[in-house]
Enzyme design. Sequence first.
Site, PDB file in Angstrom:
ATOM      1  N   ILE A  12      61.785  79.491   1.321  1.00  0.00           N
ATOM      2  CA  ILE A  12      62.866  79.888   2.075  1.00  0.00           C
ATOM      3  C   ILE A  12      63.400  78.953   2.932  1.00  0.00           C
ATOM      4  CG2 ILE A  12      61.421  81.169   3.753  1.00  0.00           C
ATOM      5  CD1 ILE A  12      63.579  83.373   3.601  1.00  0.00           C
ATOM      6  N   CYS A  13      64.883  78.997   3.171  1.00  0.00           N
ATOM      7  CA  CYS A  13      65.429  78.192   4.173  1.00  0.00           C
ATOM      8  C   CYS A  13      65.476  76.932   4.039  1.00  0.00           C
ATOM      9  CB  CYS A  13      64.772  78.616   5.352  1.00  0.00           C
ATOM     10  SG  CYS A  13      65.976  78.201   7.023  1.00  0.00           S
ATOM     11  N   ALA A  14      65.011  75.868   4.829  1.00  0.00           N
ATOM     12  CA  ALA A  14      65.055  74.549   4.737  1.00  0.00           C
ATOM     13  C   ALA A  14      63.989  73.949   3.681  1.00  0.00           C
ATOM     14  CB  ALA A  14      64.769  73.811   5.947  1.00  0.00           C
TER      15      ALA A  14
END
Length: 432
Positions: A352-354
Site C-alpha cells: 500500500i501507499c509508497a
Amino acid sequence: MASSVCNRFFNPISVTPFFSTKLHRSTSRRTSRSFSVSATMASSTKKVLIPVAHGTEPFEAVVMIDVLRRGGADVTVASVENQVGVDACHGIKMVADALLSDVTDSVFDLIMLPGGLPGGETLKNCKPLENMVKKQDTDGRLNAAICCAPALALGTWGLLEGKKATCYPVFMEKLGATCATAVESRVEVDGRVVTSRGPGTTMEFSVTLVEQLLGKEKAAEVSAPLVLRPNAGEDYTITELNQMSWSFDSTPQILVPIADGSEEMEAVAIIDFLRRAKANVVVAALGNSLEVVASRKVKLVADVLLDEAEKKSYDLIVLPGGLGGAEAFASSEKLVNMLKRQAESNKPYGAICASPALVFEPHGLLKGKKATAFPAMCSKLSDQSHIEHRVLVDGNLITSRGPGTSLEFALAIVEKFYGREKGLQLAKATLV
C-alpha cells in the site's frame, strides 16, 4: 475494542462524513462558543494528550496520534499503566512517550480518549486522568473520545449531561443513561466535546479535531493526502482482475514487515483487521531491534526480527507504506528475495501507499501486473492504467493507495481469504 465487542455485528447508519461536506454539530450556543475558542487558539502550537492502556484499540489510538501530528500538534502519548510499554488489543504492542504521572500538571489544548476493552475501563478508572479531563472541561478546553470511551469515561465522569454525543453502538444505551442525548452520527461536536463511534470513523474524528484546534484550512491540508473515503459507511468495494483463489491450510499465515519510517496507520490497520479475522499475523522488524519508530513517531514493537521470520513460509506477505519504511524495504535484500519467491510461487503478496512504487516496481514485482499506489508515487509505476482504484487485486497481487484506503485494503485481504460475507461482517462491526 475487545473481541467480545468487535464480533457483535450491526447495521451502521449512513451519515455524510466530515471531509466531503460537513459533520454533525449541535446547534446550541455552547457549540458556537467552541468555534470562537478554536479560532483564537489556532495561532500557536497546540498540545494534545492521548492516554493509552493495556487493551486500548490500537488503530484508533494510532490514527489519532498520526493525524494530529500531521496537523502540527504537539502530541503526547501517555501510558496510564506503570510502564510505557502497552499491550493494545489484537496483540499489537506500542510504546508511549511518557507515563501519565509525568504529565498530570501539564496543560493541553485537547485530550483525546481512544476506545478498546479493557483499555476503556482502565481509562475510566484512572483518577488522575479523570481529574485532568474535568479540569479541561472547567477551563473551556477540548475533550474528545471515541468508541466505548464516550460512555465509559466522559459519561461516567458527568461531562456529557445535556450534550449530544455518540459512541460504539453496543454502548449507546449506557451513553443515554449518563444524561447525554445519544445520537448516531459518525462524529458529533457539541460545545467543547467531540465524540465518535469506532475504528472506521477514527480518521473523520481526527480530522474534525484538527479543524477544531487549527481551523478548516489546516484540516483540508491534512485530509487531502490521506485519500479518505468519499462514501464512508457504505459497503466497501474492490476492483479485481484475473481472479484467483487465495488458499491456505487451516489459518492464513501472513507476514507484515515494518521498519523505521513505516506508515503506522497502514501497518496497524492491516495487523488489527487481519487478526480480528483470526489470521495468524507475524509482524517482523527490519534491522536489529524489535522496536520501530514509525513515520509519525509512533513506537511499535514487532513480534520477531525479519531474520527469524525468513525461516517460515507465508500465504501472504504485505507491506505498509511510509516513505522511510518503503525505502528500507527496497534496500533489504532479504525481504526482496522473500517477495520474489512469493511471486514466483504464485502466492499472494501486496503493498500500500509508497511501497508498490518504491519496492515492487524497481524489483520487477509488478511485471505484467496492474497496480495502484499513493497518488504522488504513481508516476513511478510503468503501467498507470489502473491507478485510480482504491484497492486493486490482480491475481496474486493486491495494492492500495494510502492511509484512508488502509481499512478497505485490509478488508479486501480478509475477503480474498475468507469470502465477501466475512469482509462485510467485519466492516459492519468496525463501522468502515
